[in-house]
Design an enzyme around this catalytic site. Structure first.
Site, PDB file in Angstrom:
ATOM      1  N   THR A  30      11.944   3.303  41.235  1.00 38.22           N
ATOM      2  CA  THR A  30      10.670   2.658  40.949  1.00 38.22           C
ATOM      3  C   THR A  30      10.125   2.333  42.306  1.00 38.22           C
ATOM      4  O   THR A  30      10.839   2.464  43.300  1.00 38.22           O
ATOM      5  CB  THR A  30      10.923   1.380  40.119  1.00 38.22           C
ATOM      6  N   ARG A  68       1.277   0.048  31.721  1.00 40.36           N
ATOM      7  CA  ARG A  68       2.567   0.531  31.232  1.00 40.36           C
ATOM      8  C   ARG A  68       2.351   1.670  30.232  1.00 40.36           C
ATOM      9  O   ARG A  68       1.387   1.648  29.451  1.00 40.36           O
ATOM     10  CB  ARG A  68       3.264  -0.636  30.548  1.00 40.36           C
ATOM     11  N   ASN A 114      10.339   5.443  35.872  1.00 35.13           N
ATOM     12  CA  ASN A 114      11.619   4.927  35.402  1.00 35.13           C
ATOM     13  C   ASN A 114      12.737   5.510  36.257  1.00 35.13           C
ATOM     14  O   ASN A 114      12.932   5.074  37.379  1.00 35.13           O
ATOM     15  CB  ASN A 114      11.840   5.161  33.910  1.00 35.13           C
ATOM     16  N   GLY A 161      14.274  -1.400  41.021  1.00 31.03           N
ATOM     17  CA  GLY A 161      15.713  -1.547  40.774  1.00 31.03           C
ATOM     18  C   GLY A 161      16.073  -2.033  39.387  1.00 31.03           C
ATOM     19  O   GLY A 161      17.054  -2.758  39.224  1.00 31.03           O
ATOM     20  N   GLY A 162      15.292  -1.627  38.386  1.00 27.00           N
ATOM     21  CA  GLY A 162      15.631  -1.993  36.998  1.00 27.00           C
ATOM     22  C   GLY A 162      15.747  -3.506  36.854  1.00 27.00           C
ATOM     23  O   GLY A 162      14.967  -4.257  37.443  1.00 27.00           O
ATOM     24  N   SER A 199       9.796  -4.109  30.100  1.00 28.12           N
ATOM     25  CA  SER A 199      10.035  -3.754  31.506  1.00 28.12           C
ATOM     26  C   SER A 199      10.641  -4.927  32.251  1.00 28.12           C
ATOM     27  O   SER A 199      10.520  -6.083  31.836  1.00 28.12           O
ATOM     28  CB  SER A 199       8.698  -3.390  32.146  1.00 28.12           C
ATOM     29  N   SER A 200      11.285  -4.612  33.369  1.00 25.84           N
ATOM     30  CA  SER A 200      11.767  -5.670  34.274  1.00 25.84           C
ATOM     31  C   SER A 200      10.889  -5.782  35.517  1.00 25.84           C
ATOM     32  O   SER A 200      11.161  -6.612  36.380  1.00 25.84           O
ATOM     33  CB  SER A 200      13.191  -5.362  34.729  1.00 25.84           C
TER      34      SER A 200
HETATM   35  O1  DON Z   1      10.237  -0.986  33.807  1.00 21.73           O
HETATM   36  C1  DON Z   1      11.412  -1.119  34.087  1.00 21.73           C
HETATM   37  O2  DON Z   1      12.006  -2.173  34.045  1.00 21.73           O
HETATM   38  C2  DON Z   1      12.195   0.099  34.567  1.00 21.73           C
HETATM   39  N1  DON Z   1      11.579   1.294  34.070  1.00 21.73           N
HETATM   40  C3  DON Z   1      12.243   0.057  36.052  1.00 21.73           C
HETATM   41  C4  DON Z   1      13.120   1.146  36.590  1.00 21.73           C
HETATM   42  C5  DON Z   1      13.465   0.936  37.991  1.00 21.73           C
HETATM   43  O3  DON Z   1      13.137  -0.045  38.600  1.00 21.73           O
HETATM   44  C6  DON Z   1      14.283   1.971  38.611  1.00 21.73           C
HETATM   45  N2  DON Z   1      14.410   1.682  39.999  1.00 21.73           N
HETATM   46  N3  DON Z   1      14.658   1.672  41.021  1.00 21.73           N
END
Ligand code: DON
Length: 560
Positions: free
Chosen positions: A372, A95, A392, A464-465, A443-444
């Protein structure tokens, strides 16, 4: 060798470039499932040449940096979960970190928090971790030399690859933003200003040279020398914070996975600074007292139970979680079944618990498009790797390093840039996730490997966050509880709740009107949203491997 690889890649049928491989396919040996066809094929070739799952993962990560510039990266970071056939399991945290000159109020202007600054432009980037992560993983577990696993990426950058329809559209949709930044304009728009088209050959010479530096000098090829010069120069020109010493001092970190048990399955999940492990663990614990298969997949009661568990886990996430190197995370408590069962004491099958009654927070529906990417790999010996990697947002900070051809992340937005204020995903964070120099942002991303009787049975994860957490959970339950095959599990409609905003998200046409009515009667407010893109591998008890490629994206399975 180089030419051989490249010729093979060139023969990829153009029909596959638009992700037309959709059905579950079964393989006896190795399998790679990623978001992009060239990258999956690179991984497969490495496996066929005798590389193990870690060799293939490193090759796929570098290939994605070329063929999926919106998310695959060398300017970002991610997480890797490894489960070896001998039972060893570990995780690597690569990370990004906040630069040393970062500070708590760096996004405050005239007393007001400015969310744009952590999302786009030079101040949005953390110190990239991907290259250090790949070199570190390969040194410990790989069989092949770095030059060999990085070569397909070099070839793809140097000789080009054909853009899919989606890739061309995505690049075109950012034309105005890329045009603001010299490097991004040069690399990601056409010189004559016309739009990219499906089938265009996309060549990235400067990026290929950076990859060659890495092939030759390992991590020093990125964190010092001409690439570091280009990064620091870009920072100086635009008022960014990343310095030579930030780059020199970056190091990825081996961490123990969080282990969750559900029925006879054991899940090894990326620990903090990923919040996914603790959240998935808690949600499974909270749901465990109920006969899930009797409730029925996506019935109103099943969705309600899951949403109420998600709500509680995300409320804890916002308060307790952050970089474990900077915070004392009460992991024992959060992973204590007694605690999680107590969290559900006020749960009722008939009615919701309002999020405001669980904790405080601001309402936000400020969702932006995002990106992501996750990939899952298994080799013929049964070694498994799950990697989720990101810039991100889609194309990260949108700033490409001039002269070096790669985009920088906008991961600083994953900090609670202003504790209590929602980030781009509507997530509220607390002190544990405030900005501090050298700290990793929460992070997720939830790469996960599931075993049963000591054998790998699923390799999971998503993009997907915050929806990564809930999608990975549902993809797992779809197989473990409802007996779906890999493709059914990944394609099935999903739901999502993250405490705040107090909304139950579902996918368009994903719930029947009667189910929606029943959920509304329980008090849920519902709204539609596409919920994450995952890529999973399922291994049956006989060792047959099958792929789950998310129909929400352009992913591809390559196996043999
Ligand atoms: O680490 C995280 O949780 C975010 N930066 C992830 C972002 C993300 O998954 C965007 N996606 N499609």
């Amino acid at each position: 060798m180089t030419r051989f690889l490249f010729l093979l890649l060139f023969l990829i049928p153009t029909s596959l470039l638009n992700g037309q491989s959709r059905s579950t396919q079964v393989y006896d040996n190795g399998l790679v499932v990623s978001a992009e066809v060239y990258a999956s094929e690179v991984g497969k070739q490495i496996l066929q040449q005798g590389g193990n799952a870690v060799d293939a993962a490193v090759a796929v990560q570098f290939a994605l940096a070329v063929t999926l510039p919106r998310a695959g990266n060398i300017g970002g970071g991610g997480f890797m979960v490894i489960q070896l056939a001998d039972g060893t399991s570990t995780t690597l945290d690569f990370r990004e970190k906040a630069p040393q000159r970062a500070s708590r109020n760096m996004y405050v202007r005239n007393g007001e928090f400015d969310p744009e600054l952590s999302w786009e432009g030079i101040l949005a980037s953390g110190v990239p971790g991907t290259v250090d992560g790949m070199v570190t993983a390969l040194e410990r577990y790989g069989r092949m030399p770095l030059e060999l696993v990085i070569q397909p990426a070099i070839d793809l950058a140097q000789n080009g690859y054909y853009l899919s329809y989606t890739q061309a559209q995505e690049l075109n949709s950012r034309f105005n933003t890329f045009s603001k930044y010299e490097g991004s304009k040069k690399y990601f728009t056409k010189e004559d200003g016309t739009p990219f088209k499906e089938g265009d050959l996309f060549i990235q010479k400067d990026l290929s040279e950076v990859l060659e530096q890495i092939a030759r000098y390992g991590r020093d090829g990125f964190y010092s020398g001409s690439v570091a010069d280009a990064i620091v120069q870009q920072m100086r020109e635009m008022g960014g914070l990343i310095s030579y010493s930030d780059l020199r001092n970056y190091s990825s970190k081996w961490r123990e996975p969080v282990k969750a048990r559900f029925q006879d399955y054991e899940l090894s999940i990326m620990p903090p600074p990923s919040s996914g492990s603790i959240a998935v663990y808690q949600i499974l614990d909270m749901m465990d007292d109920y006969a899930l298969s009797e409730l029925g997949h996506n019935s109103a009661d099943y969705v309600h139970l899951m949403a109420e568990s998600m709500r509680r886990a995300f409320a804890d996430r916002s308060f307790y979680l952050g970089d474990p190197d900077f915070n004392d995370i009460p992991k024992q408590d959060l992973l204590d079944p007694k605690y999680n069962h107590a969290r559900m004491i006020d749960f009722s099958m008939d009615t919701i618990t309002h999020s405001s009654a669980l904790s405080h927070g601001e309402f936000s529906n400020n969702y932006e498009s995002d990106e992501t990417t996750h990939f899952s790999i298994i080799d013929r010996d049964g070694n498994a790797v799950a990697v989720t990697t990101t810039l991100n947002g889609s194309f990260g900070s949108k700033v490409a390093v001039n002269g070096a051809g790669f985009l920088l992340n906008n991961e600083m937005d994953d900090f609670s840039a202003q504790p209590g204020e929602p980030n781009a995903y509507g997530l509220i964070g607390g002190e544990a996730n405030s900005i501090e120099p050298g700290k990793r942002m929460l992070s997720s991303m939830t790469p996960t490997i599931v075993t049963k009787d000591g054998k790998v049975r699923m390799i999971l994860g998503a993009a997907g966050g915050p929806r990564i957490i809930t999608a990975t959970l549902q993809n797992f339950l779809n197989i473990a509880v409802f007996g779906m095959n890999a493709q059914e599990a990944i394609a099935a409609n999903r739901v999502h709740h993250q405490w705040l905003p107090d909304i139950l998200f579902y996918e368009n046409y994903g719930l029947s009107p009667d189910t929606i009515r029943l959920l509304e009667q329980k008090g849920h407010q519902l709204r539609t949203m596409s919920i994450a893109r995952g890529h999973l591998i399922y291994i049956d008890p006989d060792g047959k491997k099958s792929s789950g490629v998310d129909p929400r994206g352009d992913g591809h399975a390559a196996g043999f």
